[in-house]
Design an enzyme around this catalytic site. Structure first.
Site, PDB file in Angstrom:
ATOM      1  N   TYR A  53       0.863  -1.185   0.000  1.00 45.30           N
ATOM      2  CA  TYR A  53       0.000   0.000   0.000  1.00 45.30           C
ATOM      3  C   TYR A  53       0.902   1.238   0.000  1.00 45.30           C
ATOM      4  O   TYR A  53       1.514   1.571   1.015  1.00 45.30           O
ATOM      5  CB  TYR A  53      -0.912   0.039   1.234  1.00 45.30           C
ATOM      6  CG  TYR A  53      -1.984  -1.034   1.314  1.00 45.30           C
ATOM      7  CD1 TYR A  53      -2.415  -1.737   0.192  1.00 45.30           C
ATOM      8  CD2 TYR A  53      -2.603  -1.324   2.529  1.00 45.30           C
ATOM      9  CE1 TYR A  53      -3.408  -2.696   0.281  1.00 45.30           C
ATOM     10  CE2 TYR A  53      -3.606  -2.287   2.622  1.00 45.30           C
ATOM     11  CZ  TYR A  53      -3.998  -2.973   1.498  1.00 45.30           C
ATOM     12  OH  TYR A  53      -4.981  -3.924   1.596  1.00 45.30           O
ATOM     13  N   LEU A 203     -18.233  -1.303   2.910  1.00 44.00           N
ATOM     14  CA  LEU A 203     -18.981  -0.213   2.255  1.00 44.00           C
ATOM     15  C   LEU A 203     -18.802  -0.300   0.741  1.00 44.00           C
ATOM     16  O   LEU A 203     -19.087   0.664   0.022  1.00 44.00           O
ATOM     17  CB  LEU A 203     -18.488   1.145   2.775  1.00 44.00           C
ATOM     18  CG  LEU A 203     -18.686   1.326   4.280  1.00 44.00           C
ATOM     19  CD1 LEU A 203     -18.036   2.618   4.760  1.00 44.00           C
ATOM     20  CD2 LEU A 203     -20.160   1.300   4.638  1.00 44.00           C
ATOM     21  N   ARG A 205     -16.185  -0.114  -0.845  1.00 43.62           N
ATOM     22  CA  ARG A 205     -15.201   0.917  -1.220  1.00 43.62           C
ATOM     23  C   ARG A 205     -15.850   2.293  -1.368  1.00 43.62           C
ATOM     24  O   ARG A 205     -15.416   3.119  -2.155  1.00 43.62           O
ATOM     25  CB  ARG A 205     -14.482   0.516  -2.505  1.00 43.62           C
ATOM     26  CG  ARG A 205     -13.869  -0.863  -2.406  1.00 43.62           C
ATOM     27  CD  ARG A 205     -13.520  -1.417  -3.739  1.00 43.62           C
ATOM     28  NE  ARG A 205     -13.088  -2.804  -3.643  1.00 43.62           N
ATOM     29  CZ  ARG A 205     -11.872  -3.200  -3.285  1.00 43.62           C
ATOM     30  NH1 ARG A 205     -10.967  -2.317  -2.960  1.00 43.62           N
ATOM     31  NH2 ARG A 205     -11.578  -4.468  -3.228  1.00 43.62           N
ATOM     32  N   GLY A 206     -16.936   2.483  -0.669  1.00 46.13           N
ATOM     33  CA  GLY A 206     -17.638   3.768  -0.699  1.00 46.13           C
ATOM     34  C   GLY A 206     -18.915   3.709  -1.514  1.00 46.13           C
ATOM     35  O   GLY A 206     -19.800   4.541  -1.343  1.00 46.13           O
ATOM     36  N   SER A 209     -21.857   3.507   0.695  1.00 41.95           N
ATOM     37  CA  SER A 209     -21.698   4.305   1.918  1.00 41.95           C
ATOM     38  C   SER A 209     -22.785   5.364   2.047  1.00 41.95           C
ATOM     39  O   SER A 209     -22.952   5.963   3.104  1.00 41.95           O
ATOM     40  CB  SER A 209     -20.335   5.006   1.905  1.00 41.95           C
ATOM     41  OG  SER A 209     -20.303   5.981   0.852  1.00 41.95           O
TER      42      SER A 209
HETATM   43  N1  LIG Z   1      -7.433  -8.463   1.691  1.00 41.63           N
HETATM   44  C1  LIG Z   1      -7.715  -7.747   0.622  1.00 41.63           C
HETATM   45  O1  LIG Z   1      -7.669  -8.236  -0.505  1.00 41.63           O
HETATM   46  C2  LIG Z   1      -8.107  -6.322   0.786  1.00 41.63           C
HETATM   47  C3  LIG Z   1      -8.550  -5.597  -0.324  1.00 41.63           C
HETATM   48  C4  LIG Z   1      -8.929  -4.277  -0.140  1.00 41.63           C
HETATM   49  C5  LIG Z   1      -8.872  -3.704   1.116  1.00 41.63           C
HETATM   50  N2  LIG Z   1      -8.416  -4.420   2.174  1.00 41.63           N
HETATM   51  C6  LIG Z   1      -8.311  -3.817   3.523  1.00 41.63           C
HETATM   52  O2  LIG Z   1      -9.606  -3.464   3.971  1.00 41.63           O
HETATM   53  C7  LIG Z   1      -9.644  -2.076   4.301  1.00 41.63           C
HETATM   54  C8  LIG Z   1     -11.005  -1.517   3.993  1.00 41.63           C
HETATM   55  O3  LIG Z   1     -11.284  -1.716   2.627  1.00 41.63           O
HETATM   56  P1  LIG Z   1     -11.923  -0.629   1.718  1.00 41.63           P
HETATM   57  O4  LIG Z   1     -11.267   0.674   2.000  1.00 41.63           O
HETATM   58  O5  LIG Z   1     -11.928  -1.138   0.354  1.00 41.63           O
HETATM   59  O6  LIG Z   1     -13.388  -0.647   2.176  1.00 41.63           O
HETATM   60  P2  LIG Z   1     -14.591   0.224   2.579  1.00 41.63           P
HETATM   61  O7  LIG Z   1     -14.565   0.433   4.050  1.00 41.63           O
HETATM   62  O8  LIG Z   1     -15.705  -0.518   1.958  1.00 41.63           O
HETATM   63  O9  LIG Z   1     -14.488   1.615   1.802  1.00 41.63           O
HETATM   64  C9  LIG Z   1     -13.769   2.688   2.291  1.00 41.63           C
HETATM   65  C10 LIG Z   1     -14.116   3.936   1.496  1.00 41.63           C
HETATM   66  O10 LIG Z   1     -15.506   4.225   1.638  1.00 41.63           O
HETATM   67  C11 LIG Z   1     -15.725   5.625   1.703  1.00 41.63           C
HETATM   68  N3  LIG Z   1     -16.571   5.935   2.878  1.00 41.63           N
HETATM   69  C12 LIG Z   1     -17.718   6.630   2.853  1.00 41.63           C
HETATM   70  N4  LIG Z   1     -18.243   6.713   4.095  1.00 41.63           N
HETATM   71  C13 LIG Z   1     -17.420   6.087   4.910  1.00 41.63           C
HETATM   72  C14 LIG Z   1     -17.419   5.863   6.310  1.00 41.63           C
HETATM   73  N5  LIG Z   1     -18.374   6.296   7.114  1.00 41.63           N
HETATM   74  N6  LIG Z   1     -16.399   5.180   6.858  1.00 41.63           N
HETATM   75  C15 LIG Z   1     -15.419   4.710   6.058  1.00 41.63           C
HETATM   76  N7  LIG Z   1     -15.336   4.905   4.730  1.00 41.63           N
HETATM   77  C16 LIG Z   1     -16.348   5.598   4.154  1.00 41.63           C
HETATM   78  C17 LIG Z   1     -14.361   6.273   1.792  1.00 41.63           C
HETATM   79  O11 LIG Z   1     -14.078   6.831   0.545  1.00 41.63           O
HETATM   80  P3  LIG Z   1     -13.714   8.368   0.447  1.00 41.63           P
HETATM   81  O12 LIG Z   1     -12.690   8.600   1.511  1.00 41.63           O
HETATM   82  O13 LIG Z   1     -13.202   8.511  -0.924  1.00 41.63           O
HETATM   83  O14 LIG Z   1     -15.005   9.090   0.729  1.00 41.63           O
HETATM   84  C18 LIG Z   1     -13.396   5.144   2.045  1.00 41.63           C
HETATM   85  O15 LIG Z   1     -12.165   5.348   1.407  1.00 41.63           O
HETATM   86  C19 LIG Z   1      -8.501  -1.442   3.507  1.00 41.63           C
HETATM   87  O16 LIG Z   1      -8.047  -0.245   4.091  1.00 41.63           O
HETATM   88  C20 LIG Z   1      -7.473  -2.543   3.582  1.00 41.63           C
HETATM   89  O17 LIG Z   1      -6.786  -2.479   4.812  1.00 41.63           O
HETATM   90  C21 LIG Z   1      -8.060  -5.717   2.027  1.00 41.63           C
END
Ligand SMILES: NC(=O)c1ccc[n+]([C@@H]2O[C@H](COP(=O)([O-])OP(=O)(O)OC[C@H]3O[C@@H](n4cnc5c(N)ncnc54)[C@H](OP(=O)(O)O)[C@@H]3O)[C@@H](O)[C@H]2O)c1
Length: 329
Positions: A53, A203, A205-206, A209
């Protein structure tokens, strides 16, 4: 905050740090650190990162955030194995034993710690059997550099084979209202084996959300521009699902994001949503979900609004889907 047992006991919600360095457009380092501090202050202990990352940036950001804090209060989860290039592209996966030991040495130095709490391959490679990967990780546990072994995006059979070599603390997998495939075989197998689940993309990825707007433009590399669910007619269909969720959220006096997170929390006592909040504002909203209890009536209304399989489009593009052992099972 409540805790849940994965292997290590962790907060019921984890914080994913990926978007603080990479993949979701330009990130603000100071806000990332402030968000990690706010999460720790709110009782979040599980912090998820990956060495790829931001090519090490995310681990160094975490090191900086933990400076002056008690490192032992944090459960640091690190993914390894993904290969990048200078343009930010993806060059496959390397999980050979010699590569794993190399990745870990760099990670420990970047994090400024002598151990990783949960260490996991981001993806597997067909060249290296999972038994060999887990065997190597078991050596690192034996040496004291790693406390627990996790996996990411593997299917039920692979999980079973891995767990036979060394106990697996948790499987990290995409699981949300619109990504429900793990319910068929992966979640029951994890439950049977006593393996926890760290759910990401809760979420989507938003997308679900409640904050995603069609035509939204972000600066820098935004991986979401390449995801089928965010494109064209798929996006319209998926945002219609969000509108249906919004009606339920409003009736409960909570937000769409809180409904989506609370739903994953309701799916089992060993499922820990890892939320990708990048700012304190988003984090505050996510934390609000920890106290939302969904009733049977709420769950039925959510199921009617977003039935399993309702999403339009696959969760990754075709090239990335090919790396997912979880999609083969
Ligand atoms: N194992 C794997 O293959 C894998 C793959 C992907 C991720 N991950 C891990 O999982 C974590 C979470 O994944 P993700 O970021 O894809 O998932 P997520 O939590 O579904 O999406 C996060 C995005 O949603 C938006 N959002 C809108 N409201 C929100 C709120 N209240 N709280 C949090 N986010 C909000 C934000 O975008 P904006 O900031 O642009 O508004 C944020 O960047 C990553 O940081 C990583 O550590 C693992």
């Amino acid at each position: 905050m409540d805790t849940r047992s994965l292997g290590p006991t962790v907060s019921a919600l984890g914080l994913g740090l990926m978007g603080m360095s990479d993949l979701y457009g330009a990130a603000d380092e100071a806000e990332g650190i402030a968000t990690i501090h706010a999460a720790l202050d709110a009782g979040i202990t599980l912090l998820d990162t990956g060495d790829f990352y931001g090519m090490g940036h995310n681990e160094m950001l975490l090191r900086d955030a933990l400076r002056g804090r008690n490192r032992d209060n944090a459960v640091i989860s690190v993914k390894f194995g993904a290969l990048r290039d200078a343009e930010g592209g993806w060059n496959g996966i390397d999980v050979r034993p010699v590569a794993i030991k190399n990745f870990l040495a760099y990670t420990l130095r970047r994090l400024g710690t002598d151990h990783v709490d949960i260490y996991r391959p981001a993806r597997l490679s067909p060249d290296v059997p999972v038994e060999e990967v887990v065997g190597t990780l078991a050596e690192l546990v034996e040496a004291g550099h790693v406390r627990h072994i996790g996996l990411s995006e593997v299917g039920a059979e692979t999980l079973r084979r891995a767990h036979a070599v060394h106990p697996i603390s948790d499987l990290q997998i995409e699981y949300s209202l619109i990504s429900r495939d793990p319910e068929a075989a992966i979640l029951p197998t994890a439950r049977e084996l006593g393996v926890g689940i760290t759910a990401y993309g809760v979420l989507s990825r938003g997308l679900i959300s409640g904050h995603w707007q069609p035509g939204r433009q972000t600066k820098g590399i935004d991986f979401r521009n390449h995801l089928p669910r965010f494109a064209g007619a798929n996006l319209d269909r998926n945002l219609a699902l969000v509108d249906a969720l919004r009606a339920i959220a409003e009736a409960r006096g909570v937000t769409v994001a809180q409904i989506a997170i609370a739903w994953v929390l309701s799916r089992g006592a060993t499922i820990v949503p890892v939320i990708g909040a990048r700012t304190r504002e988003r984090l505050t909203e996510a934390l609000g979900a920890a106290t939302v209890t969904l009733t049977e009536a709420d769950l039925a209304a959510i199921e009617a609004a977003v039935p399993a399989g309702a999403a339009a489009g696959s969760r990754y593009d075709e090239a990335q889907m090919a790396f997912l052992d979880s999609e083969r099972a």
